[in-house]
Design a protein around this motif. Sequence first.
Motif, PDB file in Angstrom:
ATOM      1  N   SER A  35      -3.921   8.032  10.563  1.00 32.72           N
ATOM      2  CA  SER A  35      -2.970   7.351  11.114  1.00 32.72           C
ATOM      3  C   SER A  35      -1.664   7.938  11.651  1.00 32.72           C
ATOM      4  CB  SER A  35      -2.648   5.808  10.543  1.00 32.72           C
ATOM      5  OG  SER A  35      -1.796   6.001   9.559  1.00 32.72           O
ATOM      6  N   GLU A  67       0.917  -1.197  -0.066  1.00 35.82           N
ATOM      7  CA  GLU A  67       0.067  -0.056  -0.084  1.00 35.82           C
ATOM      8  C   GLU A  67       0.862   1.144  -0.122  1.00 35.82           C
ATOM      9  OE1 GLU A  67      -2.984  -0.089   2.997  1.00 35.82           O
ATOM     10  OE2 GLU A  67      -3.969  -1.649   1.818  1.00 35.82           O
ATOM     11  N   ARG A 117     -15.773   6.386   8.258  1.00 31.55           N
ATOM     12  CA  ARG A 117     -14.966   5.894   9.567  1.00 31.55           C
ATOM     13  C   ARG A 117     -15.510   6.819  10.837  1.00 31.55           C
ATOM     14  NH1 ARG A 117     -10.496   7.228   5.522  1.00 31.55           N
ATOM     15  NH2 ARG A 117      -9.846   5.187   4.428  1.00 31.55           N
ATOM     16  N   ASP A 133      -4.506  13.426   1.115  1.00 27.78           N
ATOM     17  CA  ASP A 133      -3.518  11.949   1.144  1.00 27.78           C
ATOM     18  C   ASP A 133      -4.251  10.787   0.445  1.00 27.78           C
ATOM     19  OD1 ASP A 133      -5.327  10.594   2.932  1.00 27.78           O
ATOM     20  OD2 ASP A 133      -4.096  11.079   4.660  1.00 27.78           O
ATOM     21  N   PHE A 134      -3.629   9.754   0.156  1.00 27.53           N
ATOM     22  CA  PHE A 134      -4.202   8.828  -0.853  1.00 27.53           C
ATOM     23  C   PHE A 134      -3.320   7.588  -0.809  1.00 27.53           C
ATOM     24  CE2 PHE A 134      -1.223   9.041  -4.426  1.00 27.53           C
ATOM     25  CZ  PHE A 134      -0.580  10.467  -4.242  1.00 27.53           C
ATOM     26  N   LYS A 135      -3.974   6.315  -1.295  1.00 24.94           N
ATOM     27  CA  LYS A 135      -3.242   4.964  -1.172  1.00 24.94           C
ATOM     28  C   LYS A 135      -3.104   4.464  -2.611  1.00 24.94           C
ATOM     29  CE  LYS A 135      -5.350   1.424  -0.655  1.00 24.94           C
ATOM     30  NZ  LYS A 135      -6.092   0.287  -1.465  1.00 24.94           N
ATOM     31  N   LYS A 150     -14.042   8.728   2.437  1.00 27.82           N
ATOM     32  CA  LYS A 150     -14.457   7.824   3.222  1.00 27.82           C
ATOM     33  C   LYS A 150     -14.383   7.983   5.008  1.00 27.82           C
ATOM     34  CE  LYS A 150     -12.822   3.219   3.878  1.00 27.82           C
ATOM     35  NZ  LYS A 150     -12.278   1.924   3.352  1.00 27.82           N
ATOM     36  N   ASP A 155      -1.566  -3.723   7.871  1.00 31.10           N
ATOM     37  CA  ASP A 155      -0.731  -3.143   6.992  1.00 31.10           C
ATOM     38  C   ASP A 155       0.511  -2.356   7.666  1.00 31.10           C
ATOM     39  OD1 ASP A 155      -2.867  -3.936   5.373  1.00 31.10           O
ATOM     40  OD2 ASP A 155      -3.866  -1.812   5.541  1.00 31.10           O
ATOM     41  N   THR A 185      -2.773  13.794   9.037  1.00 33.72           N
ATOM     42  CA  THR A 185      -4.091  13.354   9.582  1.00 33.72           C
ATOM     43  C   THR A 185      -4.132  11.803   9.679  1.00 33.72           C
ATOM     44  OG1 THR A 185      -6.494  13.796   9.496  1.00 33.72           O
ATOM     45  CG2 THR A 185      -5.495  13.334   7.504  1.00 33.72           C
ATOM     46  N   ARG A 188       1.240  11.566   1.395  1.00 28.95           N
ATOM     47  CA  ARG A 188       0.552  12.684   2.367  1.00 28.95           C
ATOM     48  C   ARG A 188       0.910  14.166   2.128  1.00 28.95           C
ATOM     49  NH1 ARG A 188      -1.784   9.372   6.855  1.00 28.95           N
ATOM     50  NH2 ARG A 188      -0.684   7.273   6.765  1.00 28.95           N
ATOM     51  N   ASP A 246     -13.042   6.226  -1.614  1.00 27.23           N
ATOM     52  CA  ASP A 246     -12.395   5.263  -0.497  1.00 27.23           C
ATOM     53  C   ASP A 246     -11.102   5.235  -0.362  1.00 27.23           C
ATOM     54  OD1 ASP A 246     -15.067   4.242  -0.216  1.00 27.23           O
ATOM     55  OD2 ASP A 246     -14.834   2.423  -1.087  1.00 27.23           O
ATOM     56  N   THR A 247     -10.112   5.637  -1.281  1.00 26.81           N
ATOM     57  CA  THR A 247      -8.667   5.261  -1.183  1.00 26.81           C
ATOM     58  C   THR A 247      -8.084   6.689  -1.120  1.00 26.81           C
ATOM     59  OG1 THR A 247      -8.627   5.615  -3.522  1.00 26.81           O
ATOM     60  CG2 THR A 247      -8.867   3.348  -2.585  1.00 26.81           C
ATOM     61  N   CYS A 248      -8.581   8.071  -1.168  1.00 27.73           N
ATOM     62  CA  CYS A 248      -8.007   9.216  -1.009  1.00 27.73           C
ATOM     63  C   CYS A 248      -8.894   9.933   0.260  1.00 27.73           C
ATOM     64  CB  CYS A 248      -8.412  10.131  -2.224  1.00 27.73           C
ATOM     65  SG  CYS A 248      -7.788   9.307  -3.649  1.00 27.73           S
ATOM     66  N   ARG A 249      -8.151  10.979   0.880  1.00 30.27           N
ATOM     67  CA  ARG A 249      -9.041  11.889   1.520  1.00 30.27           C
ATOM     68  C   ARG A 249      -8.713  13.271   0.645  1.00 30.27           C
ATOM     69  NH1 ARG A 249      -5.722   9.576   6.453  1.00 30.27           N
ATOM     70  NH2 ARG A 249      -7.297   8.564   7.643  1.00 30.27           N
TER      71      ARG A 249
HETATM   72  P1  5GP Z   1      -4.342   6.386   7.064  1.00 30.14           P
HETATM   73  O1  5GP Z   1      -2.896   5.701   7.128  1.00 30.14           O
HETATM   74  O2  5GP Z   1      -4.103   7.802   7.436  1.00 30.14           O
HETATM   75  O3  5GP Z   1      -5.416   5.634   7.461  1.00 30.14           O
HETATM   76  O4  5GP Z   1      -4.437   6.243   5.566  1.00 30.14           O
HETATM   77  C1  5GP Z   1      -3.999   7.287   4.573  1.00 30.14           C
HETATM   78  C2  5GP Z   1      -4.567   7.203   3.326  1.00 30.14           C
HETATM   79  O5  5GP Z   1      -4.409   5.953   2.543  1.00 30.14           O
HETATM   80  C3  5GP Z   1      -5.925   7.584   3.405  1.00 30.14           C
HETATM   81  O6  5GP Z   1      -6.466   8.362   2.011  1.00 30.14           O
HETATM   82  C4  5GP Z   1      -6.673   6.370   3.163  1.00 30.14           C
HETATM   83  O7  5GP Z   1      -7.863   6.133   2.662  1.00 30.14           O
HETATM   84  C5  5GP Z   1      -5.680   5.687   2.444  1.00 30.14           C
HETATM   85  N1  5GP Z   1      -5.543   3.971   2.990  1.00 30.14           N
HETATM   86  C6  5GP Z   1      -4.693   3.686   3.722  1.00 30.14           C
HETATM   87  N2  5GP Z   1      -5.036   2.058   3.970  1.00 30.14           N
HETATM   88  C7  5GP Z   1      -6.130   1.853   3.123  1.00 30.14           C
HETATM   89  C8  5GP Z   1      -6.749   0.797   3.177  1.00 30.14           C
HETATM   90  O8  5GP Z   1      -6.371  -0.392   3.476  1.00 30.14           O
HETATM   91  N3  5GP Z   1      -7.834   0.744   2.172  1.00 30.14           N
HETATM   92  C9  5GP Z   1      -8.371   1.996   1.641  1.00 30.14           C
HETATM   93  N4  5GP Z   1      -9.322   2.023   0.852  1.00 30.14           N
HETATM   94  N5  5GP Z   1      -7.488   3.126   1.779  1.00 30.14           N
HETATM   95  C10 5GP Z   1      -6.483   3.078   2.646  1.00 30.14           C
END
Ligand code: 5GP
Length: 240
Positions: free
Chosen positions: A102, A92, A219, A178-180, A215, A131, A100, A96, A200-203
């Motif tokens: 995690s 993954e 959450r 941020d995004f994944k 998303k 992860d 914000t 960022r 779902d995968t970006c903020r």
């Molecule tokens: P965080 O690490 O702050 O939870 O997530 C950072 C960014 O990555 C956020 O945009 C979040 O949506 C995306 N992201 C991190 N892990 C996952 C995951 O397991 N699934 C999805 N859909 N997005 C993730």
Amino acid sequence: MINMKHMKLLYTGKAKSVYEIDSDTVLMEFRDDLTAGDGAKKDTKSKKGALNAEISAKLLELMEDNGIPTHFIEYQKPNRHVAKKVEILPLEVICRNIATGSLLRRYPFKAGQKLSPPIIEMGYKSDEYHDPMLNDDIALALGAASSREELDEIRQITLKVNRVLKDFLLPRGIILVDFKLEFGYDSSGKLLLADEISPDTCRFWDAGTGEIMDKDRFRQDLGSVVEYYEEVKRRILSQI
Ligand code: 5GP
């Protein structure tokens, strides 16, 4: 329209199902399922899958238009993509621009602090291990990547995705927080951006009000998830 009844289900993820079309292509079905906390929290929101499929189609096309190779081939209304079959790397790749999520639980950043240059973080894709963050040595030892050059290439592509996406979204009133991303290799060994780019995968934050449009609404139990995804779609598809 492809009939899925006779197609082999290759993979069911938390929000998508992937069917085999032929040896080089797959059909990705974006479902209405929403999960958070590595699957601990679950719900279903009607139209969410279709919204993500349409938003992601537009954003993956934007990447292709900017010279970033992706697995995307075609959007099929309402909630499907035809895509190249790829061997997904168990990574993954997170980028960022603002602190914000995690990051705040793990390090003493201030909420909303600008991160310039952006931070790239790689995680090992595993619900069981939540992860965990990787460094290059761990990624190579685990076989999650095959060389340091490959990891560097993934980081360079991710930074380019960030630049293109930020510049596209800001005039549409959306801040890319941020995004994944996920990456994979096609049958010819070419590295492709894969999976999806969606709320779902970006903020995404509203540039005017700071409202959350992704998303995190699910959450954090903020409500109106689908309404905000609709608004993201409207802005992304608008000709400005
Ligand atoms: P965080 O690490 O702050 O939870 O997530 C950072 C960014 O990555 C956020 O945009 C979040 O949506 C995306 N992201 C991190 N892990 C996952 C995951 O397991 N699934 C999805 N859909 N997005 C993730």
